[in-house]
Every structure is written in C-alpha cells, then in structure tokens.
Design a protein around this motif. Structure first.
Motif, PDB file in Angstrom:
ATOM      1  N   PRO A  74       0.779  -1.242   0.000  1.00 35.31           N
ATOM      2  CA  PRO A  74       0.000   0.000   0.000  1.00 35.31           C
ATOM      3  C   PRO A  74       0.811   1.292   0.000  1.00 35.31           C
ATOM      4  CG  PRO A  74      -0.996  -1.583   1.482  1.00 35.31           C
ATOM      5  CD  PRO A  74       0.309  -2.184   1.031  1.00 35.31           C
ATOM      6  N   LEU A  75       1.923   1.345   0.738  1.00 36.20           N
ATOM      7  CA  LEU A  75       2.650   2.610   0.846  1.00 36.20           C
ATOM      8  C   LEU A  75       3.324   3.011  -0.464  1.00 36.20           C
ATOM      9  CD1 LEU A  75       4.195   2.429   4.435  1.00 36.20           C
ATOM     10  CD2 LEU A  75       2.081   3.538   3.666  1.00 36.20           C
ATOM     11  N   ALA A  76       3.406   2.099  -1.423  1.00 38.40           N
ATOM     12  CA  ALA A  76       3.966   2.434  -2.733  1.00 38.40           C
ATOM     13  C   ALA A  76       2.914   2.956  -3.705  1.00 38.40           C
ATOM     14  CB  ALA A  76       4.656   1.206  -3.334  1.00 38.40           C
ATOM     15  N   ILE A  81       0.498   5.502  -8.674  1.00 40.07           N
ATOM     16  CA  ILE A  81      -0.726   6.041  -9.276  1.00 40.07           C
ATOM     17  C   ILE A  81      -0.447   7.387  -9.923  1.00 40.07           C
ATOM     18  CG2 ILE A  81      -3.055   6.888  -8.780  1.00 40.07           C
ATOM     19  CD1 ILE A  81      -3.059   4.813  -6.433  1.00 40.07           C
ATOM     20  N   GLY A  82       0.312   8.234  -9.231  1.00 37.17           N
ATOM     21  CA  GLY A  82       0.656   9.538  -9.794  1.00 37.17           C
ATOM     22  C   GLY A  82       1.432   9.412 -11.087  1.00 37.17           C
ATOM     23  N   ALA A  83       2.388   8.485 -11.139  1.00 35.62           N
ATOM     24  CA  ALA A  83       3.175   8.285 -12.353  1.00 35.62           C
ATOM     25  C   ALA A  83       2.314   7.771 -13.498  1.00 35.62           C
ATOM     26  CB  ALA A  83       4.324   7.316 -12.072  1.00 35.62           C
ATOM     27  N   THR A  93      -6.382   0.237  -8.480  1.00 28.19           N
ATOM     28  CA  THR A  93      -5.446   0.039  -7.378  1.00 28.19           C
ATOM     29  C   THR A  93      -6.061  -0.794  -6.273  1.00 28.19           C
ATOM     30  OG1 THR A  93      -4.133   1.153  -5.657  1.00 28.19           O
ATOM     31  CG2 THR A  93      -6.129   2.255  -6.367  1.00 28.19           C
ATOM     32  N   GLU A  94      -5.244  -1.638  -5.672  1.00 31.14           N
ATOM     33  CA  GLU A  94      -5.657  -2.368  -4.486  1.00 31.14           C
ATOM     34  C   GLU A  94      -5.850  -1.390  -3.330  1.00 31.14           C
ATOM     35  OE1 GLU A  94      -6.431  -5.366  -4.849  1.00 31.14           O
ATOM     36  OE2 GLU A  94      -5.276  -6.072  -6.575  1.00 31.14           O
ATOM     37  N   LEU A  95      -6.284  -1.888  -2.183  1.00 27.16           N
ATOM     38  CA  LEU A  95      -6.494  -1.040  -1.009  1.00 27.16           C
ATOM     39  C   LEU A  95      -5.268  -0.183  -0.735  1.00 27.16           C
ATOM     40  CD1 LEU A  95      -7.993  -3.627   1.507  1.00 27.16           C
ATOM     41  CD2 LEU A  95      -9.246  -1.936   0.180  1.00 27.16           C
ATOM     42  N   ASN A  96      -5.524   1.090  -0.440  1.00 25.12           N
ATOM     43  CA  ASN A  96      -4.414   1.996  -0.132  1.00 25.12           C
ATOM     44  C   ASN A  96      -4.089   2.025   1.362  1.00 25.12           C
ATOM     45  OD1 ASN A  96      -4.026   2.964  -2.851  1.00 25.12           O
ATOM     46  ND2 ASN A  96      -5.930   4.097  -2.614  1.00 25.12           N
ATOM     47  N   LEU A  97      -5.120   1.962   2.191  1.00 22.88           N
ATOM     48  CA  LEU A  97      -5.013   1.951   3.656  1.00 22.88           C
ATOM     49  C   LEU A  97      -4.582   3.284   4.255  1.00 22.88           C
ATOM     50  CD1 LEU A  97      -3.479  -1.582   4.383  1.00 22.88           C
ATOM     51  CD2 LEU A  97      -5.878  -0.925   4.222  1.00 22.88           C
ATOM     52  N   VAL A  98      -3.939   4.132   3.497  1.00 20.95           N
ATOM     53  CA  VAL A  98      -3.545   5.471   3.941  1.00 20.95           C
ATOM     54  C   VAL A  98      -3.959   6.451   2.852  1.00 20.95           C
ATOM     55  CG1 VAL A  98      -1.617   4.673   5.375  1.00 20.95           C
ATOM     56  CG2 VAL A  98      -1.225   5.195   2.962  1.00 20.95           C
ATOM     57  N   SER A  99      -4.068   7.719   3.207  1.00 26.76           N
ATOM     58  CA  SER A  99      -4.548   8.726   2.256  1.00 26.76           C
ATOM     59  C   SER A  99      -3.415   9.450   1.542  1.00 26.76           C
ATOM     60  CB  SER A  99      -5.449   9.737   2.967  1.00 26.76           C
ATOM     61  OG  SER A  99      -4.741  10.404   3.998  1.00 26.76           O
ATOM     62  N   ASP A 100      -2.216   8.908   1.594  1.00 23.29           N
ATOM     63  CA  ASP A 100      -1.077   9.530   0.919  1.00 23.29           C
ATOM     64  C   ASP A 100      -1.409   9.798  -0.545  1.00 23.29           C
ATOM     65  OD1 ASP A 100       0.051   8.901   3.327  1.00 23.29           O
ATOM     66  OD2 ASP A 100       1.653   7.637   2.537  1.00 23.29           O
ATOM     67  N   GLY A 101      -1.225  11.019  -0.994  1.00 26.14           N
ATOM     68  CA  GLY A 101      -1.397  11.364  -2.394  1.00 26.14           C
ATOM     69  C   GLY A 101      -2.825  11.457  -2.880  1.00 26.14           C
ATOM     70  N   LYS A 162       6.395 -10.309   9.504  1.00 32.90           N
ATOM     71  CA  LYS A 162       7.095  -9.046   9.736  1.00 32.90           C
ATOM     72  C   LYS A 162       7.817  -8.545   8.491  1.00 32.90           C
ATOM     73  CE  LYS A 162       7.734  -9.877  14.688  1.00 32.90           C
ATOM     74  NZ  LYS A 162       8.698  -9.968  15.815  1.00 32.90           N
ATOM     75  N   ASN A 163       7.830  -9.371   7.440  1.00 35.75           N
ATOM     76  CA  ASN A 163       8.570  -9.012   6.237  1.00 35.75           C
ATOM     77  C   ASN A 163       7.700  -8.476   5.109  1.00 35.75           C
ATOM     78  OD1 ASN A 163      10.927  -9.833   7.481  1.00 35.75           O
ATOM     79  ND2 ASN A 163      10.865 -11.893   6.616  1.00 35.75           N
ATOM     80  N   PHE A 164       6.380  -8.328   5.355  1.00 35.04           N
ATOM     81  CA  PHE A 164       5.576  -7.640   4.349  1.00 35.04           C
ATOM     82  C   PHE A 164       4.720  -6.591   5.051  1.00 35.04           C
ATOM     83  CE2 PHE A 164       2.755 -11.047   5.567  1.00 35.04           C
ATOM     84  CZ  PHE A 164       1.465 -10.722   5.201  1.00 35.04           C
ATOM     85  N   PHE A 165       3.881  -5.886   4.322  1.00 28.91           N
ATOM     86  CA  PHE A 165       3.352  -4.615   4.816  1.00 28.91           C
ATOM     87  C   PHE A 165       2.540  -4.728   6.096  1.00 28.91           C
ATOM     88  CE2 PHE A 165       0.050  -5.989   1.773  1.00 28.91           C
ATOM     89  CZ  PHE A 165      -1.119  -5.774   2.497  1.00 28.91           C
ATOM     90  N   VAL A 166       1.966  -5.888   6.421  1.00 28.48           N
ATOM     91  CA  VAL A 166       1.177  -5.987   7.650  1.00 28.48           C
ATOM     92  C   VAL A 166       2.051  -5.961   8.896  1.00 28.48           C
ATOM     93  CG1 VAL A 166      -0.722  -7.202   6.546  1.00 28.48           C
ATOM     94  CG2 VAL A 166       1.136  -8.520   7.569  1.00 28.48           C
TER      95      VAL A 166
END
Length: 338
Positions: A74-76, A81-83, A93-101, A162-166
C-alpha cells in the motif's frame, strides 16, 4: 486490450489470472523488482512480458497500454498512481489503507479525464449486497455485531509476517481488516457520525501496533454497530449479526452461511447459484467478487458503468482507521473523530 500489472505477488497473480478469465485475449505486461517473481509469472503464462520497474515498462510499452493495475504494498501506491496518471493511463489500485497522495491524484485524474478505480472487493460480495438491500427495505433502526478475526502468521505462510506490509504500524493487519470491511459497512449503513475505539494487545506476535480493536459506531442512519477486528484468532472467523424489530440476519463470511430468521427459524439465503472457490484460501474467500470487481473496472474503462467505490468515499473509511491507529498509539480511547 493490454494491461500493465505492477506487482507480481499473490494478489497480482490473482488479478492476472482472473483478467485472463474475463478476456482470454488480454495481453498483460508485468512489473516487479524481484526477478524471481517476474520469472514465475512468465513461466505460468500469466504475463507476456516483464520489466523490473515502471519506467522501463512505460518506455517499452506505453503506446500499447490501455490501463494499469497497481498490486504492490500500500505505501507504494500513491507514487505509482501519480506516475500512471502523468503517463495518461487509467488505473485500478488495491487497497491503499492510507490517504497519501489522495488530493493530488484525485486532482490529476480529473484534469486528465481519467477514471481512478479503487478496489473494495467486499462491495461485490452478493452477501453484503443482500444485507444492504434487506436493511434498506426494512426501513427501521438496526444494530449489528461484527467480529473479524484472523491469525496474522497464517496470512502469508510462505513468509514471515514481519517481512511484508502488515508488519508495519501504518499498514498493519488490523488496519488491513478495517480497510477491507469498512467500505461495505459504510455503504450498507451510511456515514459514521460518532465513534468510540478501544485497542489492546493480547498476543506474543511482537507487533508495532495493537493486535485487537473494538469499535462502537453510530451511523447517521440511526444504525449502531460493534465492530471487532483482530489478528489473534487461531481460526479465521467472520461473524456478522444484524437485528431490528422484525429483521434478523446472520452471516459467517461465506456464501453457504447467510441466514435470515423467519417463521421461528434460521433460513438459508442462497445469493449464489454457484460460486468458484480457490482451495488455497479460507472458505470465506470466493473468487466471484474479484471477478465482478475486475469486470466493473473494464466496464468503467468503456464508459458503461460507474465504480462502486472511490478515493473520495475512501477518505471516510481512512479517517476511521486513523482514529483506531491514534487510539492504539496513545493507549487510550478515541471518541467522535469523524
């Protein structure tokens, strides 16, 4: 049609397989920084070309591309999306979970006249649509109780959680559960006008965020709900109950477990005459919703349908997730943040 698929992990491969099921003639170009993932997707025949990054893919394929699917962590998402919007490509896009951008990309999409499609697969479940329609037809106040529990180490058994986004605080497992389920709850019961949150940690998972959250939501429609989400439950559970004076619904998360209480007994509600299930996943995961969601995206590209969810709507869900994160971080309750 040629699709650009960014991210060739488990969800990217699923999207590729289902897209080819909808349109066997679709050509899919993959992007992933991991050579092993690129090789696997090519070997499985899910993609027809592969590139290590978005810039390389756009340089080689831009004139052939019709749309893109963003299936990375998600953080990527915001930057990708902007690019894509800068390259005049509509995106899923899959779930973003944050409102960045969000503000910037919403503005870019409008300026370029491009659809911006946000996944919310639970909105495509026929069971959730039945619940929504039943509550609307009932027309009187209801309450609901909803527990979603999953054991985090079981999510990706092939790698350490611990090695992926969750494993990160901003995109943790509890937040992921809320990101999946809040949209359909907001769609079915209306906007949330007040919220109380309690968080706790009861496991030895060593997470940088609480592993349990309990929310009390008061919807503007008059509905009230208790939503409990955790990444501790050894058995994956999705238990939903909705009740009012004359309505009683039960759902255990799969198409074979939706019931309505009528005539003094629980009666099965068959929302699927048939459903496809991938045996690699829990029985509360059915493929139909993913297929219906991609079909909606393709229809949006053709100008034939509107998306069921949007970045604008998603801001309401993210505000609730932010309130839960704040409650967990501060070690106290959060109330009325929305």
């Amino acid at each position: 049609m040629t699709l650009l698929l960014i991210g060739l992990g488990s969800m990217g491969k699923r999207r590729a397989r289902l897209a080819r099921g909808i349109d066997p003639a679709v050509r899919i170009v993959g992007v992933d920084t991991a050579e092993s993932r690129r090789a696997e997707a090519l070997g499985l025949g899910l993609i027809q070309a592969a590139y290590p990054d978005l810039a390389a893919a756009l340089a080689a394929e831009r004139t052939a591309l019709d749309a893109a699917l963003v299936c990375t962590a998600p953080l990527a998402h915001a930057g990708l999306i902007g690019a894509l919007l800068d390259a005049k490509l509509p995106g899923f896009t899959e779930l973003n979970l944050v409102s960045d951008g969000y503000a910037e990309n919403i503005a870019k999409a409008k300026a370029n006249g491009l659809p911006l499609f946000l996944s919310s697969t639970m909105l495509y479940r026929r069971e959730t649509q039945y619940i929504k329609d039943s509550v609307a037809a009932f027309g009187k106040p209801v309450h609901y109780i909803y527990h979603i529990g999953q054991y985090l180490p079981d999510w990706h058994p092939w790698e350490n959680y611990k090695n992926f986004f969750v494993g990160q605080a901003r995109t943790g497992g509890v937040r992921e559960i809320l990101g999946i389920d809040l949209p359909w709850l907001l769609d079915a019961f209306g906007e949330v006008e007040s919220l109380t949150v309690q968080c706790d940690s009861i496991s030895g998972l060593g997470l940088p965020y609480p592993d349990c959250a309990t929310l009390l939501l008061r919807h503007a429609s008059g509905a009230q709900g208790v939503l409990a989400a955790d990444v501790v439950s050894p058995k994956a559970v999705r238990n939903f109950e909705c009740f009012g004076d004359g309505l009683h619904l039960f759902w255990e998360g799969n198409p074979k477990a939706l019931y309505r209480f009528e005539g003094g007994e629980k009666r099965f509600v068959d929302t699927y005459t048939s459903f496809e299930h991938d045996s690699r996943y829990s029985d509360n995961i059915v493929e139909n919703a993913y297929v219906d969601e991609l079909a909606n995206f393709f229809a949006v590209l053709q100008g034939e349908e509107a998306p069921r969810w949007s970045f604008e709507k998603d801001l309401a869900a993210i505000r609730i997730m932010d309130a839960v994160e704040a409650a967990g971080r501060e070690g106290s309750d959060a109330a009325d943040p929305v």
